[in-house]
Design a protein around this motif. Sequence first.
Motif, mmCIF file in Angstrom:
data_model
loop_
_atom_site.group_PDB
_atom_site.id
_atom_site.type_symbol
_atom_site.label_atom_id
_atom_site.label_comp_id
_atom_site.label_asym_id
_atom_site.label_seq_id
_atom_site.Cartn_x
_atom_site.Cartn_y
_atom_site.Cartn_z
ATOM 1 N N ARG A 76 0.741 -1.299 0.364
ATOM 2 C CA ARG A 76 0.134 -0.199 0.005
ATOM 3 C C ARG A 76 1.090 1.277 0.048
ATOM 4 N NH1 ARG A 76 -5.525 -0.558 1.351
ATOM 5 N NH2 ARG A 76 -6.446 -3.472 0.896
ATOM 6 N N GLN A 77 2.160 1.692 -0.002
ATOM 7 C CA GLN A 77 3.454 2.253 0.369
ATOM 8 C C GLN A 77 3.043 2.785 -0.974
ATOM 9 O OE1 GLN A 77 6.676 1.480 2.095
ATOM 10 N NE2 GLN A 77 8.036 2.961 0.887
ATOM 11 N N ALA A 78 2.744 1.756 -2.248
ATOM 12 C CA ALA A 78 2.494 2.894 -3.063
ATOM 13 C C ALA A 78 1.970 3.615 -3.756
ATOM 14 C CB ALA A 78 1.971 1.823 -4.539
ATOM 15 N N PHE A 79 1.152 3.497 -2.640
ATOM 16 C CA PHE A 79 -0.099 4.596 -2.968
ATOM 17 C C PHE A 79 -0.224 5.785 -2.223
ATOM 18 C CE2 PHE A 79 -2.395 0.613 -4.200
ATOM 19 C CZ PHE A 79 -2.907 0.928 -5.622
ATOM 20 N N THR A 80 0.856 5.824 -1.732
ATOM 21 C CA THR A 80 1.389 7.242 -0.439
ATOM 22 C C THR A 80 2.225 8.296 -1.083
ATOM 23 O OG1 THR A 80 2.973 6.176 -0.120
ATOM 24 C CG2 THR A 80 1.272 5.112 1.615
ATOM 25 N N PRO A 81 1.828 9.699 -0.425
ATOM 26 C CA PRO A 81 2.503 10.311 -1.997
ATOM 27 C C PRO A 81 4.062 10.515 -1.780
ATOM 28 C CG PRO A 81 0.973 11.714 -0.562
ATOM 29 C CD PRO A 81 0.892 10.069 0.297
ATOM 30 N N SER A 89 5.535 7.610 -7.339
ATOM 31 C CA SER A 89 4.966 6.801 -6.640
ATOM 32 C C SER A 89 3.792 6.716 -8.142
ATOM 33 C CB SER A 89 3.981 7.663 -5.835
ATOM 34 O OG SER A 89 3.498 9.174 -6.456
ATOM 35 N N PHE A 90 2.973 5.707 -7.644
ATOM 36 C CA PHE A 90 1.583 6.336 -8.114
ATOM 37 C C PHE A 90 0.992 7.445 -8.233
ATOM 38 C CE2 PHE A 90 0.807 1.007 -8.680
ATOM 39 C CZ PHE A 90 2.205 0.757 -8.411
ATOM 40 N N LEU A 91 1.183 8.035 -7.851
ATOM 41 C CA LEU A 91 0.016 9.560 -7.347
ATOM 42 C C LEU A 91 0.548 9.811 -8.968
ATOM 43 C CD1 LEU A 91 -0.771 10.015 -3.982
ATOM 44 C CD2 LEU A 91 -1.953 9.056 -5.533
ATOM 45 N N ASP A 92 2.217 10.184 -8.219
ATOM 46 C CA ASP A 92 3.297 10.633 -9.497
ATOM 47 C C ASP A 92 3.243 10.677 -10.947
ATOM 48 O OD1 ASP A 92 4.521 12.560 -7.894
ATOM 49 O OD2 ASP A 92 6.187 11.307 -7.603
#
Length: 267
Positions: A76-81, A89-92
């Motif tokens: 789930r760390q993939a979805f942190t900023p 990050s996946f957000l990036d």
Amino acid sequence: MTSPDSVHDLVLDKDGVRLTVEDTVATVTLTNPAKRNAQSPALWRALTHAGRSLPGTVRVVVLRGEGKSFSAGLDRQAFTPEGFDGEPSFLDLARGSDAELDAAIAEYQEAFTWWRRSDLVTIAAVRGHAIGAGFQLALACDLRVVAPDVQFAMRETSLGLVPDLAGTHPLVSLVGYARALEICATGRSVHAEEAERIGLANLVVPEAELDDAVRDLASALLAAPRDAVIETKALLQGAAERSYDQQLIAERAAQARRLRDLAGLGD
């Protein structure tokens, strides 16, 4: 199976993935049991590297996870900023261009696609959780031998996502469209008895016998000549896309190659 540290040649050990080889059998082990073998882009790159590192003598690849779970899915760390150290990050990634995002996902998928190579037969030994990316990694293999405590689940939709790691095609092929949709859309768990009944699992064995059962299956797969297994796998993999008559043609062509090879007339 024998402990990887005893008689197997160590080929790769990095980022939560260990590859060992003994003669014609390779074993890929997920090695982060403290996090239930949660997955990350670094792990996916290591899996891709493992596939590229297989010696040409390997005929069977066994995939397993250390500890109580096969893989609990994406970390789930993939979805942190902040994402993972040294990784966008996946957000990036979501903020990038369409081409950049597509290329990133394609790179991730490569870790899940080489398992279906026609020159290999791949077996997932699954115990405990096989969630999301873990479920898709088990689906990447040709065969699945599972322990009674197995829990398959596709939880991506609950996160507002879709399964995108090459798992949708084999899932539909194994259980059919309607059941695959229900499993994915609800995110529910599929346990051992149901998994065997609907075709997700080839065999359910007591947890203490899992490694031995996989070893015995690998030995049985190695009993037939390699080229015959390769041709048979290719026939079966393409059957769904061919008509009945096209499959007959493919069978005749494959058999002609085998007969000529056995008669010493092959290339």
